[in-house]
Motif scaffolding. Structure first.
Motif, PDB file in Angstrom:
ATOM      1  N   GLY A 145       0.913  -1.118   0.035  1.00  0.00           N
ATOM      2  CA  GLY A 145       0.073   0.068  -0.057  1.00  0.00           C
ATOM      3  C   GLY A 145       0.853   1.446   0.004  1.00  0.00           C
TER       4      GLY A 145
ATOM      5  N   HIS B  95      -6.422   0.929  -6.848  1.00  0.00           N
ATOM      6  CA  HIS B  95      -6.512   0.621  -5.589  1.00  0.00           C
ATOM      7  C   HIS B  95      -5.951   1.888  -4.620  1.00  0.00           C
ATOM      8  N   GLN B  96      -4.787   2.664  -5.222  1.00  0.00           N
ATOM      9  CA  GLN B  96      -4.159   3.483  -4.518  1.00  0.00           C
ATOM     10  C   GLN B  96      -4.673   4.973  -4.757  1.00  0.00           C
TER      11      GLN B  96
ATOM     12  N   PHE C  84     -10.118   2.721   7.330  1.00  0.00           N
ATOM     13  CA  PHE C  84      -9.146   1.838   6.651  1.00  0.00           C
ATOM     14  C   PHE C  84      -9.466   2.383   4.974  1.00  0.00           C
ATOM     15  N   ASN C  85     -10.775   2.514   5.033  1.00  0.00           N
ATOM     16  CA  ASN C  85     -11.176   2.681   3.685  1.00  0.00           C
ATOM     17  C   ASN C  85     -10.617   4.200   3.274  1.00  0.00           C
TER      18      ASN C  85
ATOM     19  N   GLY D  96      -6.267   3.671   4.108  1.00  0.00           N
ATOM     20  CA  GLY D  96      -5.634   2.433   4.134  1.00  0.00           C
ATOM     21  C   GLY D  96      -5.373   1.900   5.253  1.00  0.00           C
ATOM     22  N   TYR D  97      -5.219   0.618   5.549  1.00  0.00           N
ATOM     23  CA  TYR D  97      -4.660  -0.018   6.665  1.00  0.00           C
ATOM     24  C   TYR D  97      -3.496   0.538   7.003  1.00  0.00           C
TER      25      TYR D  97
ATOM     26  N   LEU E  77      -8.116  -5.787  11.213  1.00  0.00           N
ATOM     27  CA  LEU E  77      -8.213  -6.234   9.830  1.00  0.00           C
ATOM     28  C   LEU E  77      -8.465  -7.425   9.375  1.00  0.00           C
TER      29      LEU E  77
ATOM     30  N   VAL F  44     -13.351  -2.520   2.112  1.00  0.00           N
ATOM     31  CA  VAL F  44     -12.391  -2.831   2.729  1.00  0.00           C
ATOM     32  C   VAL F  44     -11.867  -4.548   2.484  1.00  0.00           C
TER      33      VAL F  44
ATOM     34  N   HIS G 262      -9.946  -4.333  -0.984  1.00  0.00           N
ATOM     35  CA  HIS G 262      -8.848  -3.409  -1.300  1.00  0.00           C
ATOM     36  C   HIS G 262      -7.822  -3.738  -0.107  1.00  0.00           C
ATOM     37  N   GLN G 263      -8.247  -4.104   1.203  1.00  0.00           N
ATOM     38  CA  GLN G 263      -7.499  -4.261   2.161  1.00  0.00           C
ATOM     39  C   GLN G 263      -6.655  -5.662   2.334  1.00  0.00           C
TER      40      GLN G 263
ATOM     41  N   HIS H  58      -3.171  -6.683   2.726  1.00  0.00           N
ATOM     42  CA  HIS H  58      -2.266  -6.399   3.844  1.00  0.00           C
ATOM     43  C   HIS H  58      -2.167  -7.667   4.976  1.00  0.00           C
TER      44      HIS H  58
END
Lengths: 199, 199
Positions: free
Chosen positions: A33, A113-114, B29-30, B33-34, B64, B110, B113-114, B117
């Motif tokens: 990320g 995503h980023q 997180f959205n 980001g995490y 998460l 989340v 996309h996350q 991680h």
DNA sequence: CCTACCGATCGGTAGG
DNA sequence: CCTACCGATCGGTAGG
């Protein structure tokens, strides 16, 4: 010692260190990320010290903006000159879109995503380009309905989002080294999409 | 002073502080980001001090894992009891999938996309659940082709990825407060998807 | 591109 | 759930 070889001895074209930084950033942003990638990670990846990164870039954020904006622009330039029937235009757009993705799947993932880490004017400008691309698809759908090529009961906005969903999900599973080459995926997806819209 | 009201005076059902932390984590997180969300951000959001967060959770990472795993499981439980023809099953799956998304669009984002991680055993376990869900779609496609309901020239793996792409792209644009209610989106997408697969 | 460094912030903990 | 704190790491800079 092995770092510097004679100028003519390199295999690929010479890449500037800046170029290397952007390429490594794509991999790292994808894996960790944007926020989870440090300037030190980037420096390690290209083999310089953390402070030296700033000899090549303005800041961490400008790397992200440049990657995402450049990525988005590729979809626009790949579909700048569409002609023919609506069906032909839609087929060409699908093919161009997948070519952009296949050329750099990791960059596509960064783009999708980023971009949320970008704010303010940069975000507005990039979003405007995305909307411009979506409008390009919308125009094809509208034209196809008008011409009678596409089914008249299609909901155009929903059709655009459906096509975008299909295409933009490809980076989540496509592997350039997998068994499906990009051309086969393009053909298969075009068949499915066209089956859904053709009259 | 205003923090603690009489137990019966609250409007909604009582939420544990842990529940509040998970809910705020979805939003943060959205947005950030995490990796870009700190324990301090979480603490501020629920109105406690940073160190106090650990009275309710094991660590940042476990938040998460729990969010993503719980999110994925919703798609599985929403489609656990499908029956009828392949067409009916596909319609029901589309409806259930969109219900899960509409119930919590931010959690869906989340989830999609996350999850990168998450590593190791947690990732393996979650990915297995995702694959199990994909197989559920695949089974419907296979059944529909066998029964003659669906077009025989469909490439089943590609059809699954197409459907997943359409459905999983919805959180990117769907707004629960927008002009399209979830039921209308479900109906519209079902129409488009079915048009692409039906014989 | 390196040396040497800055103030800020990070996830997490001991002890209450 | 707070107080008080830990060592580690962060993005970035001055000066060469």
């Amino acid at each position: 010692m092995a770092k510097r070889s004679a100028p003519g001895a390199e295999k690929g074209p010479k890449k500037s260190r800046q170029q290397r930084i952007f390429e490594e950033a794509v991999q790292l942003f994808n894996k960790q990320g944007y926020a989870g990638t440090s300037i030190r990670d980037l420096a390690d990846a290209v083999g310089i010290l953390p402070g030296s990164v700033y000899a090549h870039i303005d800041g961490k954020h400008s790397i992200l903006v440049r990657l995402v904006e450049h990525g988005v622009e590729q979809y626009l330039t790949g579909t700048a000159n569409l002609s023919g029937t609506a069906e032909e235009q839609l087929r060409a757009l699908i093919d161009a879109h997948l070519s952009v993705i296949a050329a750099n799947v990791d960059l596509a993932l960064v783009v999708f995503h980023q971009w949320r880490h970008i704010e303010g004017a940069d975000r507005d400008r990039i979003m405007a380009k995305r909307r411009s691309y979506e409008q390009r698809i919308r125009d094809i759908i509208d034209r196809g309905i008008s011409s009678g090529e596409f089914r008249p009961d299609i909901d155009p906005p929903l059709a655009v989002l459906t096509i975008l969903g299909i295409l933009n999900w490809v980076p989540e599973w496509f592997s350039p080294n997998g068994r499906d080459p990009a051309a086969a995926v393009s053909k298969g997806l075009a068949q499915i999409i066209l089956a859904g819209v053709l009259n």
